[in-house]
Motif scaffolding. Structure first.
Motif, PDB file in Angstrom:
ATOM      1  N   GLN A  28       9.479   3.448   4.042  1.00 30.99           N
ATOM      2  CA  GLN A  28       8.025   2.662   3.545  1.00 30.99           C
ATOM      3  C   GLN A  28       8.081   1.818   2.938  1.00 30.99           C
ATOM      4  N   MET A  32       7.242  -2.273   4.059  1.00 31.46           N
ATOM      5  CA  MET A  32       6.231  -3.601   3.133  1.00 31.46           C
ATOM      6  C   MET A  32       6.930  -4.434   2.770  1.00 31.46           C
ATOM      7  N   GLU A  35       6.364  -6.626   5.157  1.00 37.00           N
ATOM      8  CA  GLU A  35       4.891  -7.484   5.377  1.00 37.00           C
ATOM      9  C   GLU A  35       4.587  -8.321   5.302  1.00 37.00           C
ATOM     10  N   CYS A  38       2.036  -8.119   1.674  1.00 36.05           N
ATOM     11  CA  CYS A  38       2.995  -7.788   1.129  1.00 36.05           C
ATOM     12  C   CYS A  38       3.719  -8.942   0.414  1.00 36.05           C
ATOM     13  N   ILE A  46       6.188  -2.166  -5.212  1.00 29.97           N
ATOM     14  CA  ILE A  46       5.897  -1.736  -3.768  1.00 29.97           C
ATOM     15  C   ILE A  46       7.057  -0.705  -3.860  1.00 29.97           C
ATOM     16  N   ARG A  49       3.756   1.799  -5.339  1.00 30.56           N
ATOM     17  CA  ARG A  49       3.538   2.800  -4.135  1.00 30.56           C
ATOM     18  C   ARG A  49       4.382   3.511  -2.961  1.00 30.56           C
ATOM     19  N   SER A  50       5.381   3.220  -2.935  1.00 33.35           N
ATOM     20  CA  SER A  50       6.589   3.917  -2.161  1.00 33.35           C
ATOM     21  C   SER A  50       6.169   5.451  -2.759  1.00 33.35           C
ATOM     22  N   ARG A  74      13.721  -8.661   1.923  1.00 35.34           N
ATOM     23  CA  ARG A  74      12.341  -9.068   1.840  1.00 35.34           C
ATOM     24  C   ARG A  74      12.740 -10.481   2.909  1.00 35.34           C
TER      25      ARG A  74
END
Length: 74
Positions: A28, A32, A35, A38, A46, A49-50, A74
Motif C-alpha cells: 500500500q 501511494m 501515486e 500523493c 504515507i 496511513r499504511s 518515489r
C-alpha cells in the motif's frame, strides 16, 4: 473466523499472519509513493496511513522488501 483458521490458510503461502499484514502495508505504501495525487504527502504521513507508527521501522522494512528507500521509490 478464528486466528487458527487464518494461520492454516496462510500456511499454504508460507507466510504467517504478521508477515502477510506487513507485506500488504508495504505494498500500500509503495502504491501511494508512486501515486501522483500523493506527491504532496510526506513519507512519514504515507507510513502512518499504511499502518506504521514508527517511520524508522517503516524505512527499514521498505528497504529490505523493495531494495530501495521510500524516497528512492518515489
Amino acid at each position: 473466523m478464528t486466528p487458527r483458521y487464518v494461520n492454516v490458510l496462510l500456511s499454504e503461502t508460507g507466510a504467517g499472519l504478521t508477515e502477510r499484514v506487513l507485506e500488504l502495508r508495504l505494498l500500500q505504501a509503495k502504491a501511494m509513493l508512486s501515486e501522483p495525487r500523493c506527491f504532496n504527502m510526506r513519507i512519514g504521513e504515507i507510513a502512518l496511513r499504511s499502518g506504521f507508527s514508527d517511520v524508522s521501522y517503516f524505512n527499514r522494512c521498505f528497504k529490505r522488501r523493495f531494495g530501495c528507500s521510500p524516497r528512492g521509490a518515489r
